[in-house]
Design a protein around this motif. Structure first.
Motif, short mmCIF file in Angstrom:
data_model
loop_
_atom_site.label_atom_id
_atom_site.label_comp_id
_atom_site.label_asym_id
_atom_site.label_seq_id
_atom_site.Cartn_x
_atom_site.Cartn_y
_atom_site.Cartn_z
N ASP A 37 -5.26 0.16 9.40
CA ASP A 37 -5.70 -0.17 8.01
C ASP A 37 -4.82 -1.70 7.65
OD1 ASP A 37 -6.15 -1.00 5.54
OD2 ASP A 37 -4.98 0.83 4.71
N TYR A 65 -4.99 -3.89 5.71
CA TYR A 65 -4.81 -4.52 4.26
C TYR A 65 -3.43 -3.96 3.67
CZ TYR A 65 -6.41 -5.63 -0.39
OH TYR A 65 -6.50 -6.21 -1.44
N PRO A 66 -2.58 -4.72 3.24
CA PRO A 66 -3.15 -6.10 2.50
C PRO A 66 -2.90 -7.17 3.37
CG PRO A 66 -0.88 -5.59 1.73
CD PRO A 66 -1.29 -4.42 2.55
N HIS A 113 2.07 -5.90 7.80
CA HIS A 113 2.20 -5.55 6.22
C HIS A 113 3.33 -4.60 6.40
CE1 HIS A 113 -1.14 -2.42 7.08
NE2 HIS A 113 -0.01 -1.72 6.25
N LYS A 150 2.86 -0.66 -0.61
CA LYS A 150 2.65 -1.69 0.57
C LYS A 150 2.78 -2.95 0.05
CE LYS A 150 -1.37 0.61 2.70
NZ LYS A 150 -2.70 0.44 3.01
N HIS A 201 2.46 -7.17 0.97
CA HIS A 201 1.74 -8.28 1.50
C HIS A 201 2.82 -9.28 2.14
CE1 HIS A 201 -0.50 -11.85 2.46
NE2 HIS A 201 -1.55 -11.29 2.24
N PHE A 209 1.21 -3.35 -3.62
CA PHE A 209 -0.01 -2.68 -3.64
C PHE A 209 0.30 -1.27 -3.68
CE2 PHE A 209 -0.99 -6.89 -1.88
CZ PHE A 209 -2.36 -7.13 -2.37
N ASN A 242 -4.26 0.79 -1.66
CA ASN A 242 -4.93 -0.72 -1.63
C ASN A 242 -5.16 -1.59 -2.88
OD1 ASN A 242 -4.37 -0.68 1.17
ND2 ASN A 242 -6.69 0.13 1.65
N GLN A 243 -4.69 -0.96 -4.07
CA GLN A 243 -5.01 -1.43 -5.38
C GLN A 243 -3.90 -2.54 -5.53
OE1 GLN A 243 -7.67 -1.31 -7.25
NE2 GLN A 243 -8.45 -0.09 -5.54
#
Length: 117
Positions: free
Chosen positions: A51, A53-54, A58, A72, A74, A81, A85-86
């Protein structure tokens, strides 16, 4: 004996930082991760996380202040996040972020850090 450092001792578990962990994914890519302690938090940086993201790479907060655990990060914007992933309206302190980047940079020599926006 394997060399490492105890990260956290709980009643029912113990976390040990043994350095770089290498895992192979089903597609053959190496899943490289390493843990870094910065200002009380332990960040696990993934280079080839399935994954992306972000950012790729990461970081995931795996230990430390409850407000960061599960977040998470960035590795360009410093933005935090949720695990889903928000984006949060929070950013890691600039000095802590700079320290994390300095620790991570030698482990991922082919990656420009911080990641350009």
């Amino acid at each position: 004996m394997i060399e490492g450092s105890v990260v956290e001792v709980l009643e029912d578990s113990i976390s040990v930082n043994c350095g770089v962990s290498l895992w192979a994914m089903s597609n053959g890519l190496i899943y490289l991760e390493e843990d870094y302690r910065v200002a009380g938090e332990v960040w696990r940086v993934h280079k080839n996380d399935p994954d992306p993201y972000p950012s790729r790479p990461h970081a995931h907060c795996i230990s430390g202040s409850r407000r960061f655990i599960g977040c998470k990060l960035h590795l360009g914007t410093r933005q935090l996040f949720t695990a889903g992933n928000q984006p949060l309206d929070r950013f890691l302190n600039e000095n802590q972020f700079d320290r994390l980047i300095e620790l991570v940079r030698p482990k991922f020599p082919g990656v420009v850090l911080p990641i350009p926006a």
